[in-house]
Design a protein around this motif. Structure first.
Motif, short mmCIF file in Angstrom:
data_model
loop_
_atom_site.label_atom_id
_atom_site.label_comp_id
_atom_site.label_asym_id
_atom_site.label_seq_id
_atom_site.Cartn_x
_atom_site.Cartn_y
_atom_site.Cartn_z
N ILE A 168 0.83 -1.21 0.00
CA ILE A 168 0.00 0.00 0.00
C ILE A 168 0.87 1.26 0.00
N ILE A 169 1.92 1.25 0.81
CA ILE A 169 2.82 2.41 0.89
C ILE A 169 3.50 2.65 -0.44
N CYS A 186 0.83 3.94 -2.99
CA CYS A 186 0.45 5.33 -2.69
C CYS A 186 1.59 6.29 -3.02
N SER A 187 2.82 5.86 -2.78
CA SER A 187 3.98 6.71 -3.10
C SER A 187 4.06 6.96 -4.61
N ILE A 215 1.50 6.81 -6.69
CA ILE A 215 0.35 7.64 -7.05
C ILE A 215 0.63 9.11 -6.74
N ILE A 216 1.32 9.37 -5.63
CA ILE A 216 1.66 10.75 -5.26
C ILE A 216 2.74 11.30 -6.21
N PRO A 273 -0.16 14.93 0.99
CA PRO A 273 -0.70 13.60 0.66
C PRO A 273 -0.05 12.48 1.46
N VAL A 274 1.26 12.57 1.69
CA VAL A 274 1.95 11.54 2.48
C VAL A 274 1.41 11.53 3.91
N VAL A 283 -2.04 9.84 3.94
CA VAL A 283 -1.93 8.38 3.82
C VAL A 283 -1.45 7.78 5.13
N ASN A 284 -0.47 8.43 5.75
CA ASN A 284 0.06 7.91 7.02
C ASN A 284 -1.01 7.90 8.10
#
Length: 203
Positions: free
Chosen positions: A6-7, A10-11, A13-14, A158-159, A162-163
């Motif tokens: 997931i991380i 998401c990274s 995607i960002i 965004p990070v 997500v976190n």
């Protein structure tokens, strides 16, 4: 493993829209955003680790599952049920291995010493995860080091979001399980008290 995937996703995607739009200006290469994502992600990992270390130093008496932020209230349980926590709670990472007490499965429900240790570890987990949420935005202070950096907003925010989500989900699974664990512990206590009373009367 699920959280790691997931991380990474998401990274990416960002990173992709930042690399395409290049909000920082034409003078910034794609690697600038890749580095910014890595720095912010690792920064959040460091913040979470610091909060966890501090949280584990707190006295056990603060980890009371029947009051404060650790208590699972009725409205929270309704929310957990609406979010189908029971269906995905087993996919959450079990950080109990760092304290030599894995919480993946309830191994010995009749052993009250074990149950109470389980409750204590889960309570520490709730406290640490909840404390990590307001601590997450601290990573945005990196923007003061380079105030003109647009990455603070297009990458950092965004990070942080997500976190926060990834922190809250394990906390919710722990809070979802705690009421049942407390009931088991209370039931075991009553059973042990009755057995002790019976043994004393028989003497």
């Amino acid at each position: 493993m699920v959280y790691l995937i997931i991380i990474i996703v998401c990274s990416i995607i960002i990173y992709i829209p930042n690399a395409i739009v290049n909000p920082a200006g034409v003078d910034y290469p794609w690697a600038y955003y890749a580095l910014a994502v890595v720095i912010y992600v690792l920064g959040e990992v460091l913040i979470d680790a610091i909060v966890a270390i501090i949280g584990r130093k707190l006295p056990e008496k603060m980890m009371n599952p029947k009051k404060g932020i650790i208590l699972t209230r009725d409205w929270e349980m309704k929310m957990f049920e609406a979010l189908k926590v029971k269906a995905w709670k087993d996919y959450m990472p079990d950080l109990g291995r760092f304290t030599n007490f894995p919480k993946g499965n309830l191994m010995d429900p009749l052993n009250n010493e074990y149950i109470k240790r389980y409750i204590l570890e889960a309570s520490y987990g709730v406290w640490i995860h909840y404390a990590s949420v307001p601590a997450s935005p601290l990573i945005l202070l990196l923007g003061f080091i380079q105030p003109e950096s647009v990455a603070t907003w297009t990458v950092g925010v965004p990070v942080v979001f997500v976190n926060m989500v990834l922190i809250l989900l394990p906390a919710w699974t722990l809070k979802y399980n705690l009421p049942r664990l407390v009931r088991i512990a209370d039931m075991n206590d009553r059973f042990l008290a009755k057995r002790k009373e019976k043994e004393e009367n028989s003497d």
